[in-house]
Enzyme design. Sequence first.
Site, PDB file in Angstrom:
ATOM      1  CG  HIS A 117      -1.962  -1.047   1.216  1.00  0.00           C
ATOM      2  ND1 HIS A 117      -2.802  -1.264   0.150  1.00  0.00           N
ATOM      3  CD2 HIS A 117      -2.284  -1.980   2.163  1.00  0.00           C
ATOM      4  CE1 HIS A 117      -3.606  -2.292   0.430  1.00  0.00           C
ATOM      5  NE2 HIS A 117      -3.303  -2.739   1.638  1.00  0.00           N
ATOM      6  CG  HIS A 155      -6.813  -4.975   1.912  1.00  0.00           C
ATOM      7  ND1 HIS A 155      -6.237  -5.578   3.009  1.00  0.00           N
ATOM      8  CD2 HIS A 155      -8.055  -4.600   2.294  1.00  0.00           C
ATOM      9  CE1 HIS A 155      -7.089  -5.560   4.023  1.00  0.00           C
ATOM     10  NE2 HIS A 155      -8.197  -4.980   3.613  1.00  0.00           N
ATOM     11  CG  ASP A 240      -5.159 -10.121   3.794  1.00  0.00           C
ATOM     12  OD1 ASP A 240      -4.822 -10.755   2.773  1.00  0.00           O
ATOM     13  OD2 ASP A 240      -4.855  -8.930   3.982  1.00  0.00           O
TER      14      ASP A 240
END
Length: 335
Positions: A117, A155, A240
């Site tokens: 990120h 993500h 995740d």
Amino acid sequence: MAIFYNEEFLSHVQEPFHPESPERLRGIVQALKQHGLWKDVIPSKTGRLETLLLVHDENYIDYIKACGECSLTLDTRVHHETYDIAALSAECAVDAARWSKENGKPAFAFTRPPGHHAGPDYGMGFCYFNNISIAAKYLLKHGDSRIAILDEDVHHGNGTQDVFAEDPNVLYISTHEMGIFPGTGPVDFVGEGAGEGFTVNLPLPAGSGDSTFDFAHTEIIRPIVSEFKPDAILVSWGVDTHYRDTIGSLALSSEGNVRQSAELIKLAKACGGRIAFMLEGGYDIQALSEVVAATVGQTEGVDVPLEFTDMIDNSCVGRANVLRCKQVASRYWKL
């Protein structure tokens, strides 16, 4: 499979009760020791500024180094020790990628803090420096011409996408849950300028798990990577995506996760066995630990029993999304 790890990573604590905690690595190490897989562990040396500058703006690097106690975002705190540990994590990623190049074998970098990120001049989502992007830039600087980055985290890796959106030498493929943080990675974003077509985004609906990921690998990941013919594969590995994880709502089982890593390792045979996994997310410690241990075990001939094997997605929940991505990507790739 060589393991890259530093004890210093355990000293990184965002704040009490933060999901990205040192217990994640402690659980992984314990599982590897339990199955006799805690071997060939290679520590990295001090993080270097020249390594960070491969991707990040110097002013941003200086800010992380000098701000003391501050926040990049509400969930991403900077402490006095953050710079040194995050720089070491980036060095760990580079060392793993270089080792894989020199030895033609898989490597796993237990990068912590994670990185996908973080962009050239920003950090967010628990990330400060973009470990995998730095490793890719290092390889390109030292003789490689094409790198494939596969981002299998719940993500979207917005930082990695930003770094390589205009770069035709880096193929970026991301599978991620749609509609959640950081809100990037729509299927119709395919890169920009000279990099158009070299970004492949596959946003998936909640509940997508084993059968959806298997379908995505067959229809999109394997054929595109094979056509791209990378010199090396780098993997942003986020567990995740597991059905036990509380951060997102994807539904991969432990078996599904390990099967994905096995397919990627098999895919890397076409580039001389060069593949390096770099840890991103994964916040259910038991699921994370058994998946990482089994991923390492499969390269060492060690069968790691898996506990969390419920098949939640056996009807390809994300089939329509995969087909839509295939339609978009087929403008650039032979699918």
